[in-house]
Write a protein that holds these residues in place. Structure first.
Motif, short mmCIF file in Angstrom:
data_model
loop_
_atom_site.label_atom_id
_atom_site.label_comp_id
_atom_site.label_asym_id
_atom_site.label_seq_id
_atom_site.Cartn_x
_atom_site.Cartn_y
_atom_site.Cartn_z
N LEU A 463 0.83 -1.20 0.00
CA LEU A 463 0.00 0.00 0.00
C LEU A 463 0.87 1.26 0.00
CD1 LEU A 463 -3.00 1.07 0.29
CD2 LEU A 463 -2.38 1.46 2.68
N PHE A 464 1.92 1.26 0.79
CA PHE A 464 2.82 2.40 0.86
C PHE A 464 3.44 2.65 -0.52
CE2 PHE A 464 6.85 4.51 1.71
CZ PHE A 464 6.52 5.45 2.68
N VAL A 465 3.88 1.60 -1.18
CA VAL A 465 4.46 1.72 -2.52
C VAL A 465 3.42 2.21 -3.52
CG1 VAL A 465 5.58 0.45 -4.39
CG2 VAL A 465 6.18 -0.05 -2.02
N GLN A 466 2.22 1.61 -3.46
CA GLN A 466 1.17 1.99 -4.41
C GLN A 466 0.78 3.45 -4.29
OE1 GLN A 466 -0.50 -0.22 -6.87
NE2 GLN A 466 -0.68 1.91 -7.53
N MET A 467 0.64 3.94 -3.04
CA MET A 467 0.25 5.33 -2.86
C MET A 467 1.34 6.28 -3.35
SD MET A 467 -2.84 5.43 -1.84
CE MET A 467 -3.10 3.96 -2.86
N LYS A 474 2.05 7.90 -11.18
CA LYS A 474 2.24 6.66 -11.91
C LYS A 474 0.95 5.84 -11.88
CE LYS A 474 5.07 3.96 -14.12
NZ LYS A 474 5.49 4.27 -15.46
N SER A 475 0.57 5.22 -13.01
CA SER A 475 -0.65 4.42 -13.03
C SER A 475 -0.45 3.09 -12.33
CB SER A 475 -1.10 4.15 -14.47
OG SER A 475 -0.27 3.17 -15.06
N GLU A 476 -1.54 2.51 -11.87
CA GLU A 476 -1.46 1.25 -11.12
C GLU A 476 -0.92 0.12 -12.00
OE1 GLU A 476 -4.38 -1.67 -8.47
OE2 GLU A 476 -5.15 0.16 -9.39
N GLU A 477 -1.33 0.08 -13.27
CA GLU A 477 -0.87 -1.00 -14.15
C GLU A 477 0.64 -0.94 -14.34
OE1 GLU A 477 -1.46 -2.59 -18.75
OE2 GLU A 477 -2.57 -0.86 -17.99
N GLU A 478 1.16 0.26 -14.60
CA GLU A 478 2.60 0.39 -14.80
C GLU A 478 3.36 0.09 -13.52
OE1 GLU A 478 2.04 4.37 -16.27
OE2 GLU A 478 3.14 3.86 -18.08
N GLN A 479 2.80 0.52 -12.40
CA GLN A 479 3.46 0.25 -11.12
C GLN A 479 3.56 -1.25 -10.86
OE1 GLN A 479 2.09 -1.02 -8.09
NE2 GLN A 479 3.99 -0.74 -6.98
N ILE A 500 9.80 2.08 -8.56
CA ILE A 500 8.66 2.60 -9.31
C ILE A 500 9.25 3.30 -10.52
CG2 ILE A 500 6.59 4.02 -9.17
CD1 ILE A 500 6.92 3.99 -6.15
N ALA A 501 9.10 2.70 -11.67
CA ALA A 501 9.80 3.23 -12.86
C ALA A 501 9.04 4.39 -13.45
CB ALA A 501 9.97 2.12 -13.89
#
Length: 504
Positions: A463-467, A474-479, A500-501
């Protein structure tokens, strides 16, 4: 790290002293992780904003973890040892014995921790001088740096500490001294936390101006007049006494140390990502921002030329990556803030019980609980009516205001598990917005950043990385693709970070 030959079977030991624990890793010459151990360390808070530790306790914990990681191997194949640690202040007398940094006179507690905020009036007076050295700390010195803490000791513990002191060490340098008997300091710690210049050395006028002319008079012997680049070999290596304490062979090479965040930054900012299909492949290393996220978060960006960023520490030359200038942004508490918010909620006992029943951490449980209540919307939208200002311990960057306090708006009368999960989410989001604010300040000053590299304990929290991915653009799919690719680079056995590219 310095060492002997590179024949198959050579080993190296790294020791990382964080805020709450000491960790050790055994690696081979290719950097493959072979063993890992950790050990908690004590902290004391005798009064609000006073945070202390013990150098004896920390050194003992170092021995526990190093002995664990070398079990079952031929220790004669160990070629080198390196330390990193928090930038806490260690105080010893002229015979290298601990001195008290507290009004109670307890010499066992001889470390003022990095997050200690006792020296507020001292740092205000230092900043009022507007001395030139402040240009290299974003224009305003932090209360978490060493000069205000030293001034506090002189003004408050003159008889029990200051007059008896023979040595003031940054904790990483204390550990390398303890291992080798060499009092040389690392360029990393002195440049980043003590106002030392890699090009000009100490500035006598600064220390005289703030009332610490004592150091000038004795040629800086108490705080360091021999300075080595990180990784340089110290003296004759590990002393026989330290070897017994650590369970390692005497005489192995010991490297000049690093601050813990800078060790993490060096590790991930130079990561080899070739052949993994990531957006950052082929881009210059200066386009990367290392985010080291644990009890606090540090944001490390490098440049070929000095860049002055208001409210962001640096530029520091060769303090992390040799030949490059470093800017260091930061958030004074992140992991500690999340713990504070979650553990202080009325539903925390229920959360603990349910997480234990599932054999999960409380954060793994909260992440899954958020998935249950998000319904059809992305999880981030659960906080549309709830907002957190995260500066509970002041703002380190880019506002550089230690007087700021935290705030929560949008609270309801209910205090159930759903409310706790959403407050946890809002806190994580607030931290990610803080990272975005630091990135914007760095780019406005001249940095060109395209990639975030995360490491540290919080990087293990999806969750920390996603937020951070979502809030920095950055979009969720690319992440998800980036997360998958990084896991191929660093398999579960050796998971040291997430990437996270391309946050744009």
């Amino acid at each position: 790290m310095p060492g002997g030959g590179q024949e198959p079977g050579s080993y190296y030991v790294g020791v990382d002293v964080g805020t709450g624990s000491v960790r050790a890793a055994l690696v081979d010459q290719r950097g493959v992780l072979l063993a890992f151990a950790d050990q908690p360390i004590n902290q004391w808070e005798p009064q609000f904003n006073h945070h202390e530790q013990s150098s004896e306790d920390i050194w003992a914990a170092c021995g526990v973890v190093t002995k664990k990681v070398v079990q079952g191997i031929d220790v004669n194949r160990i070629r080198g040892l390196g330390f990193d640690a928090t930038c806490s202040l260690v105080v010893l007398d002229k015979q290298f014995r601990p001195l008290p940094v507290n009004h109670e006179g307890d010499s066992h507690r001889n470390i003022i921790m990095w997050l200690d905020h006792r020296a507020v009036s001292q740092v205000h007076r230092i900043n009022e001088t507007k001395h030139g050295v402040l240009q290299c700390v974003g224009g305003v010195m932090s209360v978490e740096m060493q000069a205000p803490k030293l001034l506090w000791l002189k003004e408050n513990l003159r008889e029990t500490c200051w007059d008896k002191a023979g040595h003031f060490f940054d904790l990483p340098d204390f550990l390398s001294w303890k291992a080798t008997g060499v009092t040389a300091r690392s360029l990393c710690s002195l440049v980043c936390k003590w106002t030392y210049s890699a090009e000009k050395g100490w500035d006598d006028s600064f220390w005289k101006l703030i009332g610490l002319e004592d150091f000038v008079a004795d040629n800086y012997s108490k705080i360091g007049n021999q300075v080595l680049p990180p990784g340089a070999s110290l003296g004759n290596g590990l002393t026989p006494e330290a070897a017994r304490d650590l369970g390692l062979p005497a005489g192995i090479a010991v490297a000049a140390s690093l601050i813990d965040a800078h060790a993490g930054g060096l590790g991930v900012i130079g990561a080899d990502v070739r052949g993994h299909g990531l957006a950052c492949e082929g881009q210059p290393v200066t386009s990367r921002l290392a985010v080291i996220c644990g009890t606090s978060s540090c944001h490390m960006g490098i440049s070929k030329d000095p860049i002055f960023v208001p409210g962001v520490w640096g530029p520091y030359f060769s303090a992390m990556v040799p030949g490059f200038w470093l800017n260091e942004g930061g958030q004074s508490v992140t992991g500690k803030l999340i713990d504070h918010v979650v553990q202080g909620h009325a539903a925390f006992p229920e959360l603990q019980a349910k997480a234990t029943a599932r054999c999960q951490s409380v954060y793994a449980y909260l992440n899954s609980h958020l998935d249950l209540i998000k319904k059809a919307r992305p999880v981030g939208f659960l906080t549309v009516d709830l907002h957190v200002w995260p500066d509970f311990h002041g703002n380190r960057s880019p506002l550089a205001d230690l007087t700021l306090k935290g705030m929560v708006t949008g609270l309801k009368l209910s205090q159930d598990l759903d409310d706790l999960a959403i407050l946890y989410l809002a806190t994580v989001q607030a931290i990610a917005f803080g990272t975005r604010l630091i990135i914007e300040a760095l780019e406005a000053a001249g940095h060109s950043l395209s990639t975030l590299f995360l490491c540290g304990g919080l990087s293990k929290n999806p969750l920390f990385v996603q937020m951070h991915a979502d809030i920095t653009g950055k979009s969720e799919e690319e992440q998800r693709r980036s997360l998958w690719a990084w896991q191929q680079i660093c398999p579960a056995k050796n998971r040291t970070g997430l990437e996270i590219a391309g946050y744009k």
